[in-house]
Design a protein around this motif. Structure first.
Motif, PDB file in Angstrom:
ATOM      1  N   ASN A  48     -59.820  -7.813  92.058  1.00 37.07           N
ATOM      2  CA  ASN A  48     -60.742  -9.042  92.235  1.00 37.07           C
ATOM      3  C   ASN A  48     -59.637  -9.926  92.889  1.00 37.07           C
ATOM      4  OD1 ASN A  48     -63.223  -8.048  91.176  1.00 37.07           O
ATOM      5  ND2 ASN A  48     -62.350  -8.069  89.162  1.00 37.07           N
ATOM      6  N   ALA A  49     -58.705  -9.688  94.030  1.00 36.01           N
ATOM      7  CA  ALA A  49     -58.094 -10.517  94.439  1.00 36.01           C
ATOM      8  C   ALA A  49     -58.716 -11.534  95.357  1.00 36.01           C
ATOM      9  CB  ALA A  49     -57.032  -9.977  95.300  1.00 36.01           C
ATOM     10  N   PRO A  50     -58.277 -12.701  95.588  1.00 37.62           N
ATOM     11  CA  PRO A  50     -59.154 -13.766  96.500  1.00 37.62           C
ATOM     12  C   PRO A  50     -59.064 -12.883  97.866  1.00 37.62           C
ATOM     13  CG  PRO A  50     -56.978 -14.482  95.891  1.00 37.62           C
ATOM     14  CD  PRO A  50     -57.065 -13.319  94.970  1.00 37.62           C
ATOM     15  N   ARG A  51     -60.183 -13.435  98.488  1.00 42.23           N
ATOM     16  CA  ARG A  51     -60.431 -12.801  99.757  1.00 42.23           C
ATOM     17  C   ARG A  51     -59.805 -13.753 100.981  1.00 42.23           C
ATOM     18  NH1 ARG A  51     -66.752 -11.131  99.771  1.00 42.23           N
ATOM     19  NH2 ARG A  51     -66.721 -13.041  98.463  1.00 42.23           N
ATOM     20  N   VAL A  52     -58.539 -13.585 100.978  1.00 41.97           N
ATOM     21  CA  VAL A  52     -57.838 -14.491 102.291  1.00 41.97           C
ATOM     22  C   VAL A  52     -57.605 -13.274 103.375  1.00 41.97           C
ATOM     23  CG1 VAL A  52     -55.574 -15.652 102.711  1.00 41.97           C
ATOM     24  CG2 VAL A  52     -56.747 -15.716 100.599  1.00 41.97           C
ATOM     25  N   ARG A  56     -55.897 -15.520 108.755  1.00 45.21           N
ATOM     26  CA  ARG A  56     -55.162 -16.745 108.320  1.00 45.21           C
ATOM     27  C   ARG A  56     -53.694 -16.366 108.159  1.00 45.21           C
ATOM     28  NH1 ARG A  56     -57.013 -21.055 105.548  1.00 45.21           N
ATOM     29  NH2 ARG A  56     -54.819 -21.924 106.449  1.00 45.21           N
ATOM     30  N   CYS A  57     -53.293 -15.200 107.671  1.00 44.14           N
ATOM     31  CA  CYS A  57     -51.858 -14.811 107.562  1.00 44.14           C
ATOM     32  C   CYS A  57     -51.170 -14.830 108.863  1.00 44.14           C
ATOM     33  CB  CYS A  57     -51.528 -13.638 106.920  1.00 44.14           C
ATOM     34  SG  CYS A  57     -52.246 -13.383 105.200  1.00 44.14           S
ATOM     35  N   ALA A  58     -52.161 -14.296 109.888  1.00 44.20           N
ATOM     36  CA  ALA A  58     -51.487 -14.295 111.185  1.00 44.20           C
ATOM     37  C   ALA A  58     -51.109 -15.402 111.839  1.00 44.20           C
ATOM     38  CB  ALA A  58     -52.490 -13.572 112.268  1.00 44.20           C
ATOM     39  N   GLU A  59     -51.546 -16.908 111.423  1.00 44.39           N
ATOM     40  CA  GLU A  59     -51.212 -18.003 112.060  1.00 44.39           C
ATOM     41  C   GLU A  59     -49.816 -18.488 111.987  1.00 44.39           C
ATOM     42  OE1 GLU A  59     -53.827 -20.876 110.029  1.00 44.39           O
ATOM     43  OE2 GLU A  59     -55.735 -19.807 110.673  1.00 44.39           O
ATOM     44  N   CYS A  60     -49.315 -17.985 110.889  1.00 47.02           N
ATOM     45  CA  CYS A  60     -47.701 -18.154 110.838  1.00 47.02           C
ATOM     46  C   CYS A  60     -46.866 -16.756 110.708  1.00 47.02           C
ATOM     47  CB  CYS A  60     -47.518 -18.624 109.347  1.00 47.02           C
ATOM     48  SG  CYS A  60     -48.190 -20.338 109.273  1.00 47.02           S
ATOM     49  N   HIS A  61     -47.774 -15.733 110.592  1.00 49.44           N
ATOM     50  CA  HIS A  61     -46.859 -14.294 110.390  1.00 49.44           C
ATOM     51  C   HIS A  61     -47.489 -13.204 111.168  1.00 49.44           C
ATOM     52  CE1 HIS A  61     -45.208 -16.049 106.538  1.00 49.44           C
ATOM     53  NE2 HIS A  61     -46.581 -16.514 106.222  1.00 49.44           N
ATOM     54  N   ARG A 200     -58.105  -3.787 100.137  1.00 46.19           N
ATOM     55  CA  ARG A 200     -57.757  -5.114 100.195  1.00 46.19           C
ATOM     56  C   ARG A 200     -58.232  -5.901  99.045  1.00 46.19           C
ATOM     57  NH1 ARG A 200     -57.792  -3.571 105.244  1.00 46.19           N
ATOM     58  NH2 ARG A 200     -56.275  -4.695 106.715  1.00 46.19           N
ATOM     59  N   TYR A 201     -59.726  -5.350  98.993  1.00 44.05           N
ATOM     60  CA  TYR A 201     -60.291  -6.256  97.840  1.00 44.05           C
ATOM     61  C   TYR A 201     -61.575  -5.380  97.562  1.00 44.05           C
ATOM     62  CZ  TYR A 201     -63.735  -9.947  96.068  1.00 44.05           C
ATOM     63  OH  TYR A 201     -64.458 -10.752  95.460  1.00 44.05           O
ATOM     64  N   VAL A 202     -61.968  -5.333  96.073  1.00 40.48           N
ATOM     65  CA  VAL A 202     -62.745  -4.565  95.503  1.00 40.48           C
ATOM     66  C   VAL A 202     -63.581  -5.353  94.588  1.00 40.48           C
ATOM     67  CG1 VAL A 202     -63.427  -2.240  94.213  1.00 40.48           C
ATOM     68  CG2 VAL A 202     -61.119  -2.440  95.384  1.00 40.48           C
ATOM     69  N   PRO A 203     -64.840  -5.922  95.229  1.00 39.57           N
ATOM     70  CA  PRO A 203     -65.791  -6.753  94.356  1.00 39.57           C
ATOM     71  C   PRO A 203     -66.455  -5.799  93.429  1.00 39.57           C
ATOM     72  CG  PRO A 203     -66.332  -6.579  96.695  1.00 39.57           C
ATOM     73  CD  PRO A 203     -65.150  -6.182  96.722  1.00 39.57           C
ATOM     74  N   HIS A 224     -49.349  -9.379  97.595  1.00 42.79           N
ATOM     75  CA  HIS A 224     -48.963 -10.774  97.511  1.00 42.79           C
ATOM     76  C   HIS A 224     -50.136 -11.390  96.760  1.00 42.79           C
ATOM     77  CE1 HIS A 224     -45.542 -10.628 100.260  1.00 42.79           C
ATOM     78  NE2 HIS A 224     -46.220  -9.921 100.978  1.00 42.79           N
ATOM     79  N   TRP A 225     -50.172 -11.219  95.379  1.00 38.84           N
ATOM     80  CA  TRP A 225     -50.884 -11.771  94.369  1.00 38.84           C
ATOM     81  C   TRP A 225     -51.229 -13.253  94.422  1.00 38.84           C
ATOM     82  CZ3 TRP A 225     -49.167  -8.482  89.499  1.00 38.84           C
ATOM     83  CH2 TRP A 225     -49.304  -7.296  89.755  1.00 38.84           C
ATOM     84  N   ASP A 226     -50.487 -13.895  94.827  1.00 40.57           N
ATOM     85  CA  ASP A 226     -50.641 -15.343  94.814  1.00 40.57           C
ATOM     86  C   ASP A 226     -50.939 -15.932  96.240  1.00 40.57           C
ATOM     87  OD1 ASP A 226     -48.177 -14.827  95.903  1.00 40.57           O
ATOM     88  OD2 ASP A 226     -47.126 -16.602  94.669  1.00 40.57           O
ATOM     89  N   VAL A 227     -51.459 -15.087  97.163  1.00 44.82           N
ATOM     90  CA  VAL A 227     -51.709 -15.536  98.529  1.00 44.82           C
ATOM     91  C   VAL A 227     -52.675 -16.497  98.477  1.00 44.82           C
ATOM     92  CG1 VAL A 227     -53.483 -13.814  98.969  1.00 44.82           C
ATOM     93  CG2 VAL A 227     -52.292 -14.672 100.751  1.00 44.82           C
ATOM     94  N   GLU A 228     -53.531 -16.672  97.895  1.00 48.00           N
ATOM     95  CA  GLU A 228     -54.495 -17.939  97.851  1.00 48.00           C
ATOM     96  C   GLU A 228     -53.870 -19.129  97.396  1.00 48.00           C
ATOM     97  OE1 GLU A 228     -57.464 -18.104  94.680  1.00 48.00           O
ATOM     98  OE2 GLU A 228     -59.368 -18.203  96.371  1.00 48.00           O
ATOM     99  N   GLN A 229     -53.037 -19.103  96.492  1.00 48.81           N
ATOM    100  CA  GLN A 229     -52.194 -20.347  96.272  1.00 48.81           C
ATOM    101  C   GLN A 229     -51.779 -20.489  97.409  1.00 48.81           C
ATOM    102  OE1 GLN A 229     -49.991 -20.282  92.553  1.00 48.81           O
ATOM    103  NE2 GLN A 229     -48.687 -21.871  93.362  1.00 48.81           N
TER     104      GLN A 229
END
Length: 382
Positions: A48-52, A56-61, A200-203, A224-229
């Protein structure tokens, strides 16, 4: 997407509710009698990881996100509506060599189904697991009477040779009839783990996977579990932190990969050196290796400590290299000429390639082979 058993039955039963009850009852009996595999690993923590989004990641990476879609991890789950996926099965037939069951695959109006004389109904296939690097296997899903998602791991897979053949691990299926002939039953927890390791995400709600919102394939948030933070800190103009595998202890880092690739503690029994099936599970073999177990005792010529985990040789953000020298460079950090701990292997058979002797390819079936990650001195490396 299918939301219940009626979604996977091509021909509606005269009494749909009865069909649900009968199939569920058959599977309950069958599972008790035949599913002797080790229990599933603990539920995937990032289910249930956040849907980032990767945007968004590509903006920097962008250096990472530009190449990541080419990796097997990013392509490890497919819906049959994707171009070219259903066609790997459509219009073909296959007879399982162990059970004798024949399976016929039909594609009509973008709907892929499988039928077998052993079972009176055609079942819809919506999800194909695997990148195709090794194989691709259908998973047949339905919602049980308690509203939970269950599945059958189909006993037939597509292989890169273009052939259909028995799914690895189904060679011991009994000569069964009915729905049992289709493959291994996976209960709600195992089904959740299957999608959790390939998505990526399994609601989900109370064990029911909400397929309309599922994000297939591995993405940043899966590891990366803390990607939302991390994103929240970036947006707030704060110094952003994110968990990195390199900051974990080597065993913890390997076990994080092993959550999906199998951990030693998940094997359900003793780990024997002559068990060739272990080659399929790289983390299991790696942690048995003297190189891994003794890394705390070794220093590089520079004085830096040695570190060996999965990412020592494999960059998870990019496709794996087919150049053996890429991997031998890691070996030579410790085993290179002039090192205080040891010297380069002198066997004339190596031609400076350590892998054929110390990490050989091990056949799993006639279509598959895996690199054995239990690094050791073998009888062929004398």
């Amino acid at each position: 997407m299918n939301s219940g058993l009626t979604g996977i039955l091509r021909r509606a039963a005269p009494q749909p509710l009865l069909a649900v009850v009968v199939l569920a009852s058959l599977l309950a009996i069958w599972t008790t009698a035949h599913d002797s595999r080790p229990p599933a690993a603990p539920a995937v923590l990032s289910a249930n990881a956040p849907r980032v989004s990767e945007e968004r990641c590509a903006e920097c990476h962008s250096d990472i996100t530009d190449t990541f879609p080419e990796t097997p991890h990013a392509r490890t789950l497919h819906h049959v509506s994707e171009a070219g996926i259903a066609e790997r099965f459509a219009g073909r037939s296959f007879t399982h060599p162990q059970t004798g069951a024949r399976f016929d695959y039909t594609l009509e109006d973008d709907r892929l189904t499988v039928s077998t004389p052993a079972y009176a109904r055609e079942l819809a296939i919506e999800w194909i697991f695997g990148s195709g690097t090794h194989a691709q296997t259908p998973l047949i899903t339905w919602t049980d009477e308690e509203g939970r998602t269950q599945s059958i791991e189909h006993c037939v897979s597509w292989y890169p040779t273009g052939e259909l053949a028995a799914t690895l691990g189904t060679e011991a299926l009994p000569d069964a009839t009915g729905v049992q002939a289709l493959g291994h039953h996976r209960g709600p927890a195992q089904t959740m783990n299957c999608f959790g390791c390939h998505s990526r995400y399994v609601p989900n709600t109370d064990g029911r996977i909400l397929f309309d919102h599922l994000q297939a394939g591995i993405g940043c948030a899966r590891c990366h579990w803390d990607v939302e933070q991390h994103v929240a800190e970036m947006d707030a103009g704060e110094e952003a932190s994110i968990e990195r595998f390199a900051a974990l202890a080597p065993r913890e880092a390997v076990d994080r990969c092993g959550e999906c690739h199998r951990r030693a503690q998940d094997m359900g029994g003793p780990i024997e050196p002559d068990d060739e099936s272990i080659a399929r599970f790289a983390p299991v073999g790696l942690v048995q290796s003297p190189c891994f177990q003794q890394q705390d005792e070794v220093r590089l010529p520079s004085g830096e400590p040695v570190r060996l985990d999965c990412t020592t040789c494999h960059d998870p953000h990019r496709p794996s290299s087919n150049d053996w020298q890429t991997y031998v460079r890691s070996c030579l950090q410790c085993h290179g000429a002039g090192h205080d701990n040891t010297s380069v292997c002198s066997s004339p058979r190596t031609e400076q390639n350590c892998l054929p002797c110390h990490m050989p390819k091990v056949p799993a079936n006639e279509h598959l082979e895996f690199t054995d990650h239990w690094i050791r001195v073998r009888s062929t490396a004398e």
